[in-house]
Design an enzyme around this catalytic site. Structure first.
Site, PDB file in Angstrom:
ATOM      1  N   CYS A 151       0.826  -1.214   0.000  1.00 47.82           N
ATOM      2  CA  CYS A 151       0.000   0.000   0.000  1.00 47.82           C
ATOM      3  C   CYS A 151       0.855   1.257   0.000  1.00 47.82           C
ATOM      4  O   CYS A 151       0.353   2.340  -0.275  1.00 47.82           O
ATOM      5  CB  CYS A 151      -0.952   0.015   1.192  1.00 47.82           C
ATOM      6  SG  CYS A 151      -0.119   0.189   2.780  1.00 47.82           S
TER       7      CYS A 151
ATOM      8  N   CYS B  76      -2.993  -3.170   9.013  1.00 47.77           N
ATOM      9  CA  CYS B  76      -2.437  -1.835   9.238  1.00 47.77           C
ATOM     10  C   CYS B  76      -1.762  -1.756  10.607  1.00 47.77           C
ATOM     11  O   CYS B  76      -0.805  -1.000  10.786  1.00 47.77           O
ATOM     12  CB  CYS B  76      -3.526  -0.785   9.124  1.00 47.77           C
ATOM     13  SG  CYS B  76      -4.472  -0.897   7.593  1.00 47.77           S
TER      14      CYS B  76
END
Ligand code: FES
Length: 148
Positions: A33, A102
């Site tokens: 990402c 995350c």
């Protein structure tokens, strides 16, 4: 989708910044990402006495970075490197499954900062390296952080 705690840490992130005379620095990134984070720590008597972060990333990355600074302050370095992505998510009253990866960024940033402190002081790293993903295929492809 997000808990009140996640939204609170996203909207009012704690301990943002860089400690200029840090004892340890951890910089990690997610190669998929592109999100990156930096954690700086001060250590006194092998305890995290101060901690700040900078995260360029998604809302969950910012919230998990913020909450880990509150969790780690005052902890021994052994306990700090033991903070897992699951603990971080628990502290935030949960994260959506697609956002669990995350929290690895925050956990690994802190591990890297502690190891950096130890190596700078001629000691062995204790974190055991980045927290690897488990059985979630999304995490395996999307969240194996790299040490920058
Ligand atoms: Fe990259 Fe959240 S999408 S850390």
């Amino acid at each position: 989708m997000y808990s009140d705690k996640v939204m609170d840490h996203f909207n009012n992130p704690r301990n943002v910044g860089v400690i200029a005379d840090a004892d340890g620095v951890g910089e990690v990134g997610n190669p998929v990402c592109g999100d990156i984070m930096k954690i700086t720590i001060k250590v006194a008597d092998d305890t995290v006495s101060d901690i700040k972060f900078q995260t360029l990333g998604c809302g969950a990355a910012i919230a998990t970075s913020s909450v880990i600074t509150e969790m780690a302050r005052g902890m021994s370095i052994e306990d700090a490197v033991g903070i897992t992505k699951a603990r971080i998510a628990e502290e935030l009253d949960g994260l959506p499954p697609a956002k669990m990866h995350c929290s690895i960024l925050a956990a690994d940033g802190l591990k890297a900062a502690v190891d950096d402190y130890l190596v700078k002081n001629g000691r062995e790293p204790i974190s055991g390296g980045p927290e690897h993903s488990d059985d979630d295929e999304h995490e395996v492809t999307c969240a194996t952080p790299i040490i920058l």
